[in-house]
Design a protein around this motif. Structure first.
Motif, PDB file in Angstrom:
ATOM      1  N   PHE A  53       0.824  -1.216   0.000  1.00 31.44           N
ATOM      2  CA  PHE A  53       0.000   0.000   0.000  1.00 31.44           C
ATOM      3  C   PHE A  53       0.857   1.265   0.000  1.00 31.44           C
ATOM      4  O   PHE A  53       0.479   2.293  -0.544  1.00 31.44           O
ATOM      5  CB  PHE A  53      -0.943  -0.002   1.222  1.00 31.44           C
ATOM      6  CG  PHE A  53      -0.265   0.344   2.518  1.00 31.44           C
ATOM      7  CD1 PHE A  53      -0.289   1.640   3.003  1.00 31.44           C
ATOM      8  CD2 PHE A  53       0.452  -0.613   3.227  1.00 31.44           C
ATOM      9  CE1 PHE A  53       0.353   1.970   4.187  1.00 31.44           C
ATOM     10  CE2 PHE A  53       1.090  -0.293   4.405  1.00 31.44           C
ATOM     11  CZ  PHE A  53       1.050   1.003   4.892  1.00 31.44           C
ATOM     12  N   ASP A  54       2.061   1.177   0.620  1.00 26.36           N
ATOM     13  CA  ASP A  54       2.901   2.378   0.699  1.00 26.36           C
ATOM     14  C   ASP A  54       3.974   2.423  -0.394  1.00 26.36           C
ATOM     15  O   ASP A  54       4.763   3.357  -0.444  1.00 26.36           O
ATOM     16  CB  ASP A  54       3.525   2.512   2.097  1.00 26.36           C
ATOM     17  CG  ASP A  54       4.264   1.249   2.527  1.00 26.36           C
ATOM     18  OD1 ASP A  54       4.179   0.233   1.801  1.00 26.36           O
ATOM     19  OD2 ASP A  54       4.919   1.277   3.574  1.00 26.36           O
ATOM     20  N   GLU A  55       3.985   1.400  -1.252  1.00 23.92           N
ATOM     21  CA  GLU A  55       4.926   1.421  -2.390  1.00 23.92           C
ATOM     22  C   GLU A  55       4.273   1.978  -3.644  1.00 23.92           C
ATOM     23  O   GLU A  55       4.924   2.606  -4.477  1.00 23.92           O
ATOM     24  CB  GLU A  55       5.384   0.000  -2.730  1.00 23.92           C
ATOM     25  CG  GLU A  55       6.416  -0.581  -1.809  1.00 23.92           C
ATOM     26  CD  GLU A  55       6.593  -2.076  -2.068  1.00 23.92           C
ATOM     27  OE1 GLU A  55       7.368  -2.681  -1.337  1.00 23.92           O
ATOM     28  OE2 GLU A  55       5.953  -2.640  -2.979  1.00 23.92           O
ATOM     29  N   LEU A  56       2.983   1.704  -3.792  1.00 27.06           N
ATOM     30  CA  LEU A  56       2.294   2.192  -4.997  1.00 27.06           C
ATOM     31  C   LEU A  56       2.213   3.712  -4.947  1.00 27.06           C
ATOM     32  O   LEU A  56       2.058   4.293  -3.869  1.00 27.06           O
ATOM     33  CB  LEU A  56       0.879   1.613  -5.074  1.00 27.06           C
ATOM     34  CG  LEU A  56       0.762   0.089  -5.183  1.00 27.06           C
ATOM     35  CD1 LEU A  56      -0.697  -0.329  -5.285  1.00 27.06           C
ATOM     36  CD2 LEU A  56       1.537  -0.444  -6.377  1.00 27.06           C
TER      37      LEU A  56
ATOM     38  N   PRO B 276      -3.518  -9.012   0.213  1.00 27.06           N
ATOM     39  CA  PRO B 276      -2.428  -8.061   0.445  1.00 27.06           C
ATOM     40  C   PRO B 276      -1.524  -7.988  -0.786  1.00 27.06           C
ATOM     41  O   PRO B 276      -1.342  -8.991  -1.481  1.00 27.06           O
ATOM     42  CB  PRO B 276      -1.664  -8.683   1.621  1.00 27.06           C
ATOM     43  CG  PRO B 276      -2.629  -9.637   2.250  1.00 27.06           C
ATOM     44  CD  PRO B 276      -3.567 -10.099   1.184  1.00 27.06           C
ATOM     45  N   TYR B 277      -0.964  -6.845  -1.037  1.00 25.85           N
ATOM     46  CA  TYR B 277      -0.077  -6.571  -2.177  1.00 25.85           C
ATOM     47  C   TYR B 277      -0.814  -6.546  -3.531  1.00 25.85           C
ATOM     48  O   TYR B 277      -0.181  -6.427  -4.564  1.00 25.85           O
ATOM     49  CB  TYR B 277       1.118  -7.549  -2.223  1.00 25.85           C
ATOM     50  CG  TYR B 277       1.850  -7.567  -0.914  1.00 25.85           C
ATOM     51  CD1 TYR B 277       2.641  -6.494  -0.518  1.00 25.85           C
ATOM     52  CD2 TYR B 277       1.703  -8.644  -0.036  1.00 25.85           C
ATOM     53  CE1 TYR B 277       3.271  -6.480   0.710  1.00 25.85           C
ATOM     54  CE2 TYR B 277       2.328  -8.643   1.202  1.00 25.85           C
ATOM     55  CZ  TYR B 277       3.110  -7.549   1.572  1.00 25.85           C
ATOM     56  OH  TYR B 277       3.729  -7.538   2.805  1.00 25.85           O
ATOM     57  N   PHE B 278      -2.144  -6.736  -3.486  1.00 24.63           N
ATOM     58  CA  PHE B 278      -2.980  -6.537  -4.682  1.00 24.63           C
ATOM     59  C   PHE B 278      -4.265  -5.859  -4.186  1.00 24.63           C
ATOM     60  O   PHE B 278      -5.331  -6.047  -4.741  1.00 24.63           O
ATOM     61  CB  PHE B 278      -3.293  -7.889  -5.319  1.00 24.63           C
ATOM     62  CG  PHE B 278      -3.590  -7.845  -6.799  1.00 24.63           C
ATOM     63  CD1 PHE B 278      -3.083  -6.860  -7.635  1.00 24.63           C
ATOM     64  CD2 PHE B 278      -4.376  -8.833  -7.385  1.00 24.63           C
ATOM     65  CE1 PHE B 278      -3.355  -6.841  -8.996  1.00 24.63           C
ATOM     66  CE2 PHE B 278      -4.649  -8.833  -8.741  1.00 24.63           C
ATOM     67  CZ  PHE B 278      -4.143  -7.846  -9.543  1.00 24.63           C
TER      68      PHE B 278
ATOM     69  N   PRO C 225       8.546  -5.226 -10.612  1.00 21.98           N
ATOM     70  CA  PRO C 225       9.503  -5.673  -9.597  1.00 21.98           C
ATOM     71  C   PRO C 225       8.819  -5.990  -8.266  1.00 21.98           C
ATOM     72  O   PRO C 225       9.397  -6.605  -7.393  1.00 21.98           O
ATOM     73  CB  PRO C 225      10.422  -4.451  -9.440  1.00 21.98           C
ATOM     74  CG  PRO C 225       9.606  -3.287  -9.877  1.00 21.98           C
ATOM     75  CD  PRO C 225       8.607  -3.796 -10.879  1.00 21.98           C
ATOM     76  N   ASN C 226       7.548  -5.558  -8.127  1.00 20.34           N
ATOM     77  CA  ASN C 226       6.865  -5.722  -6.840  1.00 20.34           C
ATOM     78  C   ASN C 226       6.483  -7.169  -6.587  1.00 20.34           C
ATOM     79  O   ASN C 226       6.523  -8.002  -7.477  1.00 20.34           O
ATOM     80  CB  ASN C 226       5.594  -4.866  -6.834  1.00 20.34           C
ATOM     81  CG  ASN C 226       5.928  -3.406  -6.916  1.00 20.34           C
ATOM     82  OD1 ASN C 226       6.950  -2.979  -6.409  1.00 20.34           O
ATOM     83  ND2 ASN C 226       5.084  -2.651  -7.591  1.00 20.34           N
ATOM     84  N   ARG C 227       6.082  -7.433  -5.341  1.00 25.02           N
ATOM     85  CA  ARG C 227       5.622  -8.774  -4.984  1.00 25.02           C
ATOM     86  C   ARG C 227       4.432  -9.153  -5.843  1.00 25.02           C
ATOM     87  O   ARG C 227       3.458  -8.417  -5.942  1.00 25.02           O
ATOM     88  CB  ARG C 227       5.174  -8.773  -3.519  1.00 25.02           C
ATOM     89  CG  ARG C 227       6.256  -9.174  -2.563  1.00 25.02           C
ATOM     90  CD  ARG C 227       5.682  -9.339  -1.185  1.00 25.02           C
ATOM     91  NE  ARG C 227       5.899 -10.688  -0.729  1.00 25.02           N
ATOM     92  CZ  ARG C 227       5.381 -11.190   0.371  1.00 25.02           C
ATOM     93  NH1 ARG C 227       4.599 -10.476   1.128  1.00 25.02           N
ATOM     94  NH2 ARG C 227       5.638 -12.419   0.714  1.00 25.02           N
TER      95      ARG C 227
END
Ligand SMILES: NC(=O)c1ccc[n+]([C@@H]2O[C@H](COP(=O)([O-])OP(=O)(O)OC[C@H]3O[C@@H](n4cnc5c(N)ncnc54)[C@H](OP(=O)(O)O)[C@@H]3O)[C@@H](O)[C@H]2O)c1
Length: 254
Positions: A93-96, A142-144, A192-194
């Motif tokens: 959530f804090d990378e996007l 999470p992560y999506f 590159p993200n999870r």
């Protein structure tokens, strides 16, 4: 003259809807909508038809206004409205970026709701709306997160909409397939993200779209495609969220 409006008609699921509706001969004309003109033209020439090509970024107010203007200008009879334009990103959530998050919500959620509102007045009794949910509606991911949460919105919106549309004889179907073999997945895999180590099973686009069109004709509220996604849907009602989410996390890259 009855038309089908298909957003995202230049690629993947939207293109397959265009192809199969053209083959069925149910509508006289198509409006194809996406940002890229060349790929929309390619869909029309692949089908050998003169579709109305509308290049619009549906995540923007200007893009939505251009569709509203076209509807007012041509006053078509819209037999099908198919919302296949969509996007998403893997990432925490804090990378996007704020732009990634906003564009996903604006396109997947806001455009679906506003295009529906502006198009229903042009739909006859028996008209059909297809919204794009996803198998990701059935598990917190999470992560999506932004993507999958946007699809949960679309599913609930579609279910509620059907009650409101009853008086007009129009039905909406939320299409919830698992992973479908389209350019969207290639893009997601190349970040590159999870993300999932692999997309499996990866479904044939024409096969899933055929099932969705059959469900839409029957007036079903939801079309869940493939055994894996159907299982997810059932487990979601029976198994605590945490367990399903842990299975998902195990499927992701580090
Ligand atoms: N593939 C899957 O595994 C899968 C599974 C479940 C649900 N879905 C959903 O199915 C829908 C279609 O996905 P797909 O796999 O067919 O993806 P795709 O092949 O990437 O196609 C996406 C389409 O949306 C258009 N689009 C993207 N951003 C847009 C914007 N801002 N304004 C207007 N059009 C835009 C694209 O054209 P331009 O780039 O030219 O604008 C393209 O035509 C999406 O809602 C997706 O979430 C996909």
């Amino acid at each position: 003259m009855e038309i089908a409006i298909i957003t995202g008609a230049s690629s993947g699921i939207g293109r397959s809807f265009a192809k199969q509706l053209h083959q069925s001969g149910e509508v006289d004309e198509f409006w194809f909508i996406a940002r890229g003109k060349t790929a929309l033209d390619a869909t029309a020439s692949e089908l050998g038809i003169n579709a109305k090509i509308i290049t619009a970024d549906l995540s923007t107010p200007a893009g939505l206004a251009s569709i509203k203007d076209a509807l007012a200008q041509y006053t078509p009879t819209v037999q099908y409205l198919i919302h296949s334009a969509g996007r998403g990103d893997f990432g925490a959530f804090d990378e996007l970026t704020e732009e990634q998050i906003s564009t996903t919500i604006d396109l997947n959620v806001k455009a679906t709701v506003l295009l529906t509102k502006m198009t229903v007045p042009y739909m006859p009794h028996g008209g059909r709306i297809i919204t794009l949910g996803s198998g990701s509606c059935f598990t917190p991911l999470p992560y999506f997160n932004t993507y999958s949460s946007s699809k949960v919105f679309v599913l609930h919106y579609t279910k509620s909409l059907n009650f409101e549309l009853e008086k007009y004889g129009i039905r909406a179907t939320c299409f919830c397939p698992g992973w479908v073999d389209t350019p969207l997945l290639d893009g997601l895999m190349n970040t590159p993200n999870r993300h999932p180590k692999q997309f499996k099973p990866k479904l044939n686009v024409d096969m899933v779209v055929k099932k969705c069109l059959a469900a839409s004709k029957k007036g079903k509220t939801m079309c869940v495609v493939n055994w894996y996604t159907k299982l997810q849907h059932v487990l979601f009602k029976l198994v605590p969220d945490r367990l399903l989410t842990k299975t998902w996390l195990n499927m992701l890259t580090e």
